[in-house]
Design a protein around this motif. Structure first.
Motif, PDB file in Angstrom:
ATOM      1  N   LEU A 196       0.836  -1.205   0.000  1.00  0.00           N
ATOM      2  CA  LEU A 196       0.000   0.000   0.000  1.00  0.00           C
ATOM      3  C   LEU A 196       0.870   1.255   0.000  1.00  0.00           C
ATOM      4  CD1 LEU A 196      -2.757  -1.051   2.564  1.00  0.00           C
ATOM      5  CD2 LEU A 196      -3.131  -0.515   0.152  1.00  0.00           C
ATOM      6  N   LEU A 197       1.892   1.264   0.832  1.00  0.00           N
ATOM      7  CA  LEU A 197       2.792   2.414   0.890  1.00  0.00           C
ATOM      8  C   LEU A 197       3.436   2.663  -0.469  1.00  0.00           C
ATOM      9  CD1 LEU A 197       4.524   1.712   4.320  1.00  0.00           C
ATOM     10  CD2 LEU A 197       2.906   3.544   3.846  1.00  0.00           C
ATOM     11  N   GLN A 198       3.832   1.576  -1.124  1.00  0.00           N
ATOM     12  CA  GLN A 198       4.500   1.704  -2.421  1.00  0.00           C
ATOM     13  C   GLN A 198       3.518   2.154  -3.511  1.00  0.00           C
ATOM     14  OE1 GLN A 198       6.108  -1.970  -3.997  1.00  0.00           O
ATOM     15  NE2 GLN A 198       7.587  -0.890  -5.253  1.00  0.00           N
ATOM     16  N   LYS A 199       2.372   1.491  -3.596  1.00  0.00           N
ATOM     17  CA  LYS A 199       1.426   1.800  -4.661  1.00  0.00           C
ATOM     18  C   LYS A 199       0.831   3.201  -4.523  1.00  0.00           C
ATOM     19  CE  LYS A 199      -0.149  -2.887  -5.876  1.00  0.00           C
ATOM     20  NZ  LYS A 199      -1.327  -3.781  -5.996  1.00  0.00           N
ATOM     21  N   LEU A 200       0.619   3.634  -3.284  1.00  0.00           N
ATOM     22  CA  LEU A 200      -0.019   4.932  -3.061  1.00  0.00           C
ATOM     23  C   LEU A 200       1.004   6.033  -2.807  1.00  0.00           C
ATOM     24  CD1 LEU A 200      -2.996   3.758  -0.818  1.00  0.00           C
ATOM     25  CD2 LEU A 200      -2.977   4.176  -3.289  1.00  0.00           C
ATOM     26  N   ASP A 201       2.277   5.665  -2.900  1.00  0.00           N
ATOM     27  CA  ASP A 201       3.354   6.633  -2.717  1.00  0.00           C
ATOM     28  C   ASP A 201       3.179   7.394  -1.401  1.00  0.00           C
ATOM     29  OD1 ASP A 201       5.694   7.988  -3.355  1.00  0.00           O
ATOM     30  OD2 ASP A 201       4.659   9.586  -4.439  1.00  0.00           O
ATOM     31  N   ALA A 202       2.909   6.630  -0.341  1.00  0.00           N
ATOM     32  CA  ALA A 202       2.689   7.212   0.981  1.00  0.00           C
ATOM     33  C   ALA A 202       3.947   7.079   1.824  1.00  0.00           C
ATOM     34  CB  ALA A 202       1.518   6.518   1.678  1.00  0.00           C
ATOM     35  N   ARG A 203       4.174   8.079   2.672  1.00  0.00           N
ATOM     36  CA  ARG A 203       5.355   8.068   3.532  1.00  0.00           C
ATOM     37  C   ARG A 203       5.254   7.006   4.611  1.00  0.00           C
ATOM     38  NH1 ARG A 203       4.232  13.608   3.088  1.00  0.00           N
ATOM     39  NH2 ARG A 203       2.910  13.399   4.933  1.00  0.00           N
ATOM     40  N   ASP A 204       4.060   6.893   5.199  1.00  0.00           N
ATOM     41  CA  ASP A 204       3.903   6.035   6.367  1.00  0.00           C
ATOM     42  C   ASP A 204       2.422   5.792   6.630  1.00  0.00           C
ATOM     43  OD1 ASP A 204       2.958   8.421   7.544  1.00  0.00           O
ATOM     44  OD2 ASP A 204       4.942   8.916   8.311  1.00  0.00           O
ATOM     45  N   ARG A 205       2.151   5.149   7.737  1.00  0.00           N
ATOM     46  CA  ARG A 205       0.777   4.795   8.101  1.00  0.00           C
ATOM     47  C   ARG A 205      -0.098   6.039   8.288  1.00  0.00           C
ATOM     48  NH1 ARG A 205      -0.006  -0.236  10.590  1.00  0.00           N
ATOM     49  NH2 ARG A 205      -2.145  -0.648  11.278  1.00  0.00           N
ATOM     50  N   VAL A 206       0.490   7.088   8.836  1.00  0.00           N
ATOM     51  CA  VAL A 206      -0.266   8.322   9.032  1.00  0.00           C
ATOM     52  C   VAL A 206      -0.811   8.828   7.701  1.00  0.00           C
ATOM     53  CG1 VAL A 206      -0.110  10.745   9.720  1.00  0.00           C
ATOM     54  CG2 VAL A 206       1.012   9.000  11.093  1.00  0.00           C
ATOM     55  N   GLN A 207       0.034   8.853   6.689  1.00  0.00           N
ATOM     56  CA  GLN A 207      -0.418   9.362   5.399  1.00  0.00           C
ATOM     57  C   GLN A 207      -1.435   8.418   4.755  1.00  0.00           C
ATOM     58  OE1 GLN A 207       2.490  10.080   2.280  1.00  0.00           O
ATOM     59  NE2 GLN A 207       1.416  11.958   1.709  1.00  0.00           N
ATOM     60  N   LEU A 208      -1.330   7.127   5.030  1.00  0.00           N
ATOM     61  CA  LEU A 208      -2.338   6.204   4.516  1.00  0.00           C
ATOM     62  C   LEU A 208      -3.718   6.561   5.059  1.00  0.00           C
ATOM     63  CD1 LEU A 208      -0.625   2.675   4.644  1.00  0.00           C
ATOM     64  CD2 LEU A 208      -1.184   4.027   2.614  1.00  0.00           C
ATOM     65  N   VAL A 209      -3.786   6.910   6.341  1.00  0.00           N
ATOM     66  CA  VAL A 209      -5.067   7.303   6.932  1.00  0.00           C
ATOM     67  C   VAL A 209      -5.621   8.536   6.226  1.00  0.00           C
ATOM     68  CG1 VAL A 209      -6.200   8.139   9.019  1.00  0.00           C
ATOM     69  CG2 VAL A 209      -4.514   6.310   9.183  1.00  0.00           C
ATOM     70  N   ILE A 210      -4.764   9.513   6.009  1.00  0.00           N
ATOM     71  CA  ILE A 210      -5.184  10.743   5.341  1.00  0.00           C
ATOM     72  C   ILE A 210      -5.673  10.448   3.924  1.00  0.00           C
ATOM     73  CG2 ILE A 210      -4.380  12.980   4.460  1.00  0.00           C
ATOM     74  CD1 ILE A 210      -2.420  13.023   6.844  1.00  0.00           C
TER      75      ILE A 210
END
Length: 220
Positions: A196-210
């Motif tokens: 998920l972090l890789q596909k959504l280009d997210a820094r961390d879990r916090v950004q996944l929530v956002i």
């Protein structure tokens, strides 16, 4: 062979707060407090000139607040990890700092053991966000979110299971709770989160929530 201690800086405009934090951290053999800052400008300067792993960042400081300091530091590079400190768990400034790229959120009255756990987690590349705080954060976003969620082309690349895990993260579930809900091994959950972090280009879990809220995966 022993690993190098975690290099920490403390940014807070109250000397007594800095002293109290330093006393807790200095007692740990794996943590080394290398600098202190009285305001956001000093915090930015320290982050750029000092080899840091984790920066404890107060949100309400003179000259430059923790949000502005976080934005500048994150724009400069991936290190140090920033752990936001605040007095109130519904502090809108703290949520703004998370949006700006901070890796964690901690109350100033947290137990010393929780502070140490949080520092070590941020150093390891994890996000520090208690499930209860995650749920409140979603509620905060719900109050200010646009009527139509922002679509994300990257969401189309997620598998059904990845989308389920994505939504569960946004609900505030821990890895163990996600594993229990979907009958998965904890290692499998970690693998899904990594994808998920890789596909959504997210820094961390916090950004996944956002991202999950803004994309309409969860709603208030």
């Amino acid at each position: 062979m022993t690993s190098e201690p975690i290099r920490v800086a403390i940014a807070d405009d109250q000397q007594l707060v800095r002293l109290g934090l330093r006393m807790v951290l200095d007692a740990q053999p794996d943590i080394d407090v290398v600098a202190e800052a009285e305001d956001g400008e000093e915090a930015v300067a320290i982050a750029r000139s000092t080899d840091l792993d984790v920066l404890l960042m107060d949100v309400r400081m003179p000259r430059l607040d923790g949000i502005g300091a976080t934005e500048r530091i994150v724009a400069h590079g991936p290190r140090p990890g920033i752990l936001v400190l605040t007095t109130f768990d519904l502090d809108e400034y703290a949520f703004a700092a998370l949006r700006a790229g901070a890796s964690g959120f901690l109350l100033k009255d947290a137990l010393p053991s929780d502070l140490l756990t949080a520092i070590r987690a941020v150093h390891a590349g994890d996000a520090v966000l208690a499930p209860s705080v995650t749920r409140r954060m979603i509620a905060q976003f719900a109050a200010s979110a646009p009527a139509a969620p922002r679509p994300s082309a990257a969401l189309a690349t997620l598998t059904p299971r990845e989308r389920e895990v994505f939504a569960a993260i946004a609900e505030g579930l821990t890895n163990d709770e996600i594993a229990e809900r979907f009958f998965l091994a904890p290692s499998t959950v970690k693998t899904h989160i990594g994808r998920l972090l890789q596909k959504l280009d997210a820094r961390d879990r916090v950004q996944l929530v956002i991202l999950a809220y803004e994309a309409g995966v969860v709603g208030g």
